[in-house]
Motif scaffolding. Structure first.
Motif, PDB file in Angstrom:
ATOM      1  N   ARG A 129      -6.174  -0.677  -6.313  1.00  0.00           N
ATOM      2  CA  ARG A 129      -4.947  -0.971  -7.073  1.00  0.00           C
ATOM      3  C   ARG A 129      -3.848  -1.489  -6.148  1.00  0.00           C
ATOM      4  NH1 ARG A 129      -4.950   3.198  -9.382  1.00  0.00           N
ATOM      5  NH2 ARG A 129      -5.435   2.634 -11.553  1.00  0.00           N
ATOM      6  N   ASP A 130      -3.663  -0.827  -5.020  1.00  0.00           N
ATOM      7  CA  ASP A 130      -2.613  -1.232  -4.083  1.00  0.00           C
ATOM      8  C   ASP A 130      -2.878  -2.616  -3.511  1.00  0.00           C
ATOM      9  OD1 ASP A 130      -1.320   1.149  -4.489  1.00  0.00           O
ATOM     10  OD2 ASP A 130      -2.025   2.092  -2.648  1.00  0.00           O
ATOM     11  N   THR A 157     -14.844   4.088  -7.640  1.00  0.00           N
ATOM     12  CA  THR A 157     -14.045   5.302  -7.837  1.00  0.00           C
ATOM     13  C   THR A 157     -13.528   5.823  -6.507  1.00  0.00           C
ATOM     14  OG1 THR A 157     -15.367   5.889  -9.781  1.00  0.00           O
ATOM     15  CG2 THR A 157     -14.065   7.644  -8.774  1.00  0.00           C
ATOM     16  N   MET A 174       0.848  -1.185   0.000  1.00  0.00           N
ATOM     17  CA  MET A 174       0.000   0.000   0.000  1.00  0.00           C
ATOM     18  C   MET A 174       0.893   1.246   0.000  1.00  0.00           C
ATOM     19  SD  MET A 174      -3.031  -1.408   0.118  1.00  0.00           S
ATOM     20  CE  MET A 174      -4.186  -0.187   0.679  1.00  0.00           C
ATOM     21  N   ALA A 175       0.302   2.385  -0.474  1.00  0.00           N
ATOM     22  CA  ALA A 175       1.072   3.610  -0.528  1.00  0.00           C
ATOM     23  C   ALA A 175       1.539   4.009   0.870  1.00  0.00           C
ATOM     24  CB  ALA A 175       0.216   4.729  -1.123  1.00  0.00           C
ATOM     25  N   GLY A 205     -10.623   3.905  -5.336  1.00  0.00           N
ATOM     26  CA  GLY A 205      -9.495   4.334  -6.149  1.00  0.00           C
ATOM     27  C   GLY A 205      -8.229   3.528  -6.011  1.00  0.00           C
ATOM     28  N   HIS A 206      -7.158   4.227  -5.605  1.00  0.00           N
ATOM     29  CA  HIS A 206      -5.844   3.583  -5.549  1.00  0.00           C
ATOM     30  C   HIS A 206      -5.760   2.497  -4.494  1.00  0.00           C
ATOM     31  CE1 HIS A 206      -4.197   5.326  -1.812  1.00  0.00           C
ATOM     32  NE2 HIS A 206      -4.948   6.359  -2.088  1.00  0.00           N
ATOM     33  N   HIS A 207      -6.688   2.491  -3.522  1.00  0.00           N
ATOM     34  CA  HIS A 207      -6.666   1.440  -2.514  1.00  0.00           C
ATOM     35  C   HIS A 207      -6.893   0.068  -3.159  1.00  0.00           C
ATOM     36  CE1 HIS A 207      -6.506   4.335   0.734  1.00  0.00           C
ATOM     37  NE2 HIS A 207      -7.539   4.959   0.217  1.00  0.00           N
ATOM     38  N   GLU A 258      -3.873  -3.309 -14.117  1.00  0.00           N
ATOM     39  CA  GLU A 258      -4.736  -2.270 -14.687  1.00  0.00           C
ATOM     40  C   GLU A 258      -5.915  -2.884 -15.427  1.00  0.00           C
ATOM     41  OE1 GLU A 258      -4.539   0.876 -13.954  1.00  0.00           O
ATOM     42  OE2 GLU A 258      -2.749   0.444 -12.753  1.00  0.00           O
ATOM     43  N   LEU A 298      -8.445  -4.068 -12.932  1.00  0.00           N
ATOM     44  CA  LEU A 298      -9.264  -2.964 -12.440  1.00  0.00           C
ATOM     45  C   LEU A 298     -10.328  -2.574 -13.460  1.00  0.00           C
ATOM     46  CD1 LEU A 298      -6.526  -0.697 -10.812  1.00  0.00           C
ATOM     47  CD2 LEU A 298      -7.954  -2.408  -9.725  1.00  0.00           C
ATOM     48  N   GLN A 352      -7.956   6.657   4.499  1.00  0.00           N
ATOM     49  CA  GLN A 352      -6.530   6.814   4.762  1.00  0.00           C
ATOM     50  C   GLN A 352      -6.170   7.104   6.225  1.00  0.00           C
ATOM     51  OE1 GLN A 352      -4.142   6.137   2.290  1.00  0.00           O
ATOM     52  NE2 GLN A 352      -3.040   5.945   4.205  1.00  0.00           N
TER      53      GLN A 352
END
Length: 225
Positions: free
Chosen positions: A170-171, A163, A1-2, A166-168, A140, A143, A81
């Motif tokens: 992807r991570d 949406t 994760m980021a 989001g990036h969660h 990708e 997703l 987050q």
């Protein structure tokens, strides 16, 4: 994760203290200097964290008096987050959050998908197959496939939910397919194919079962990484 920032760490810690009642509504927060010393960060980081908490409606500031825990409000927005800590459990929690929505969306897609949406889902699955065959991780394309299911449910709230995450998402998918490791590409493609086949057949129960199996296996794959 980021990786979260220093301010994210402070926001997360204070948010948990508020959620768990260690900081009650109306309680005055320690001074900026005290918080900086407690968390080992600069005053600038503390100011950023307090600003974020104020934007979330968790804290209110009073001129000359400091920052206080705000009274609970039903209007506070949902955020991930500040509460989600980077680590091995992060991907699991995202998959668990997605599970109900993914199962429901798959069933609705089986009942409601238009011809064009079915064609787009097939294209997304073929794109993932091609990406994997070329040596990629297909994240990708994965997703895109799940976004297509949300759209095929023909309820805009599912698309908004995807949406929002989001990036969660992807991570979390990346966490189950770390670079340089072997991951179960054939298994993942087969699971997607089962969802696609059930949706194209208009079989609501089968689509829900296939989505449940896929998300359950995603959880299992995260657990062994």
């Amino acid at each position: 994760m980021a990786k979260p920032s220093l301010a994210d760490h402070v926001v997360g810690a204070l948010s948990r203290s508020i959620a768990e009642g260690r900081l009650a509504p109306g309680a005055r927060l320690p001074t900026g200097q005290q918080l900086a010393e407690q968390y080992g960060v600069s005053l600038a980081v503390i100011r950023e964290a307090i600003s974020s908490l104020r934007a979330e409606g968790l804290v209110e500031t009073r001129q000359g008096a400091g920052a206080f825990v705000a009274a609970p409000s039903s209007n506070q927005p949902f955020r991930i987050q500040p509460l989600l800590q980077a680590g091995p459990d992060a991907a699991r929690k995202i998959f668990e959050l997605r599970m109900g929505a993914e199962i429901s969306a798959a069933g609705l897609a089986a009942a409601r998908a238009t011809r064009g949406q079915l064609a787009e889902l097939k294209r997304a699955h073929q794109a993932m197959e091609a990406a994997v065959a070329a040596g990629g991780n297909g994240v990708e394309e994965d997703l895109d496939f799940h976004r297509g299911i949300a759209e095929a449910a023909n309820n805009e709230l599912f698309v908004k939910f995807v949406t929002f995450l989001g990036h969660h998402i992807r991570d979390s998918v990346l966490a189950s397919r770390p670079e340089g490791s072997q991951w179960e590409a054939a298994e993942v493609l087969s699971e997607h194919a089962a969802i696609l086949a059930a949706i194209r057949a208009g079989d609501v129960a089968a689509a829900q079962a296939a989505a449940a199996a896929h998300m359950g296996n995603c959880l299992a794959r995260c657990a062994v990484k």
